[in-house]
Design a protein around this motif. Structure first.
Motif, PDB file in Angstrom:
ATOM      1  N   CYS A 194      -7.927  10.951  -2.819  1.00 15.26           N
ATOM      2  CA  CYS A 194      -8.403   9.446  -2.455  1.00 15.26           C
ATOM      3  C   CYS A 194      -9.846   9.309  -1.705  1.00 15.26           C
ATOM      4  N   ARG A 195      -9.836  10.212  -0.996  1.00 12.45           N
ATOM      5  CA  ARG A 195     -11.217   9.998  -0.196  1.00 12.45           C
ATOM      6  C   ARG A 195     -12.367  10.486  -1.038  1.00 12.45           C
ATOM      7  N   MET A 251      -5.866   3.222  -5.099  1.00 15.73           N
ATOM      8  CA  MET A 251      -5.322   4.257  -4.653  1.00 15.73           C
ATOM      9  C   MET A 251      -4.164   4.832  -5.649  1.00 15.73           C
ATOM     10  N   ASN A 252      -3.580   3.770  -6.301  1.00 18.64           N
ATOM     11  CA  ASN A 252      -2.637   4.124  -7.038  1.00 18.64           C
ATOM     12  C   ASN A 252      -3.149   4.975  -8.498  1.00 18.64           C
ATOM     13  N   TRP A 291     -14.741   0.471  -4.296  1.00 18.82           N
ATOM     14  CA  TRP A 291     -13.976   0.375  -3.158  1.00 18.82           C
ATOM     15  C   TRP A 291     -14.210  -0.559  -2.103  1.00 18.82           C
ATOM     16  N   LEU A 317      -4.440  12.778  -0.299  1.00 16.70           N
ATOM     17  CA  LEU A 317      -5.422  12.176   0.722  1.00 16.70           C
ATOM     18  C   LEU A 317      -6.846  12.414   0.673  1.00 16.70           C
ATOM     19  N   MET A 321     -13.019   7.653  -3.281  1.00 18.55           N
ATOM     20  CA  MET A 321     -13.906   6.558  -2.442  1.00 18.55           C
ATOM     21  C   MET A 321     -15.157   6.677  -2.447  1.00 18.55           C
ATOM     22  N   GLY A 336       0.830  -1.341  -0.079  1.00 21.86           N
ATOM     23  CA  GLY A 336      -0.052   0.045   0.095  1.00 21.86           C
ATOM     24  C   GLY A 336       0.960   1.232  -0.014  1.00 21.86           C
ATOM     25  N   ASN A 337       0.144   2.344   0.585  1.00 19.62           N
ATOM     26  CA  ASN A 337       0.701   3.805   0.392  1.00 19.62           C
ATOM     27  C   ASN A 337       0.878   4.249   1.836  1.00 19.62           C
ATOM     28  N   ILE A 364      -3.162   8.538  -7.079  1.00 21.33           N
ATOM     29  CA  ILE A 364      -1.894   8.922  -6.808  1.00 21.33           C
ATOM     30  C   ILE A 364      -1.086   9.069  -8.161  1.00 21.33           C
ATOM     31  N   ASP A 393      -3.414   7.042   5.941  1.00 22.17           N
ATOM     32  CA  ASP A 393      -2.518   6.222   4.769  1.00 22.17           C
ATOM     33  C   ASP A 393      -3.399   4.959   4.450  1.00 22.17           C
ATOM     34  N   TYR A 394      -2.968   4.334   3.420  1.00 24.96           N
ATOM     35  CA  TYR A 394      -3.501   2.999   2.854  1.00 24.96           C
ATOM     36  C   TYR A 394      -2.554   1.998   3.056  1.00 24.96           C
TER      37      TYR A 394
END
Length: 237
Positions: free
Chosen positions: A125-126, A229-230, A136, A122, A129, A113-114, A233, A194-195
């Motif tokens: 990413c949220r 996530m990636n 997700w 962040l 989701m 993960g990250n 990112i 973090d994930y």
């Protein structure tokens, strides 16, 4: 990979963490590091079977220095008491998630993960989701993910989390992040800072005949989460 040789050396370092001892046992270090690097090379090849993005990663790309940076630490021990390797297609310092192997007596683990994501990422990413909630949840509530990374224990620091056999999210906010709905049904996922998902293994795990296959099963279970996530990112790197 001779895990007994590696772990015996690491136990000795933990009891004799000084330069004089290390220099007199340099051959032992070279042998232990060589065995660990052989295992990392095998792991890269096995992980590449289900994640082609890391196929070109070399052992040198993935492994860390054994010498500690003590400039800003109260602990002035010059050497680490573990071997670690971070297998990441964009390098060890990338924000993009990758695969981590850790060998330390009593604290061997695998992680995916990250870690240390900046606030703006962040937030992105949220938002992703919430926008793709069903996708997700399939990533983090699948049977395989829960099997290996299903701990519900609240942790605040990586070091503390090592006492937890398995888990997801090393650090968390105490409440919902600013700008997000507090009554959101899955707010606990928004609270993560973090994930990173981790799974402890026994000290003899890497000595087993099928350790590469089991490593692949564990890490692959978290790959959908990391891919989710990636995808966010990668827009920032």
């Amino acid at each position: 990979m001779d895990t007994k040789l590696i772990l015996d050396f690491l136990r000795a370092v933990a009891s004799n963490n000084n330069r004089e001892w290390f220099q007199s046992h340099r051959a032992d270090y070279d042998a232990a590091r060589g065995e660990f690097e052989r295992g990392v090379e095998q792991a890269i090849g096995r992980i590449a079977d289900f994640d082609a993005s890391i196929a070109a990663v070399t052992v040198k790309d993935a492994t860390y220095r054994f010498y500690r940076d003590t400039r800003f630490s109260a602990d002035k021990s010059p050497y680490k008491n573990h071997f670690g390797a971070y297998i990441n297609a964009h390098g060890k310092k990338a924000l993009r998630g990758g695969y981590y192997l850790h060998m330390e007596p009593g604290n061997c683990l695998l992680a995916v993960g990250n870690y240390w994501l900046p606030t703006n990422i962040l937030t992105a990413c949220r938002n992703e989701m919430m926008a793709n909630e069903e996708q997700w949840l399939k990533c983090v509530e699948s049977r395989s993910f829960r099997k290996y990374f299903g701990s519900k224990v609240e942790t605040t620091e990586w070091a503390e989390s090592w006492d937890v056999p398995q888990g997801f999210g090393l650090t968390k906010l105490k409440t919902c992040p600013a700008g997000f709905p507090r009554d959101y049904a899955h707010v606990n996922y928004l609270r993560l800072k973090d994930y990173c998902a981790w799974h402890h293994v026994a000290d003899d795990f890497f000595a087993a005949e099928g350790w590469l296959d089991e490593t692949a099963r564990i890490l692959r279970a978290a790959k959908p989460m990391m891919d989710f996530m990636n995808a966010v990112i990668d827009d920032y790197e």
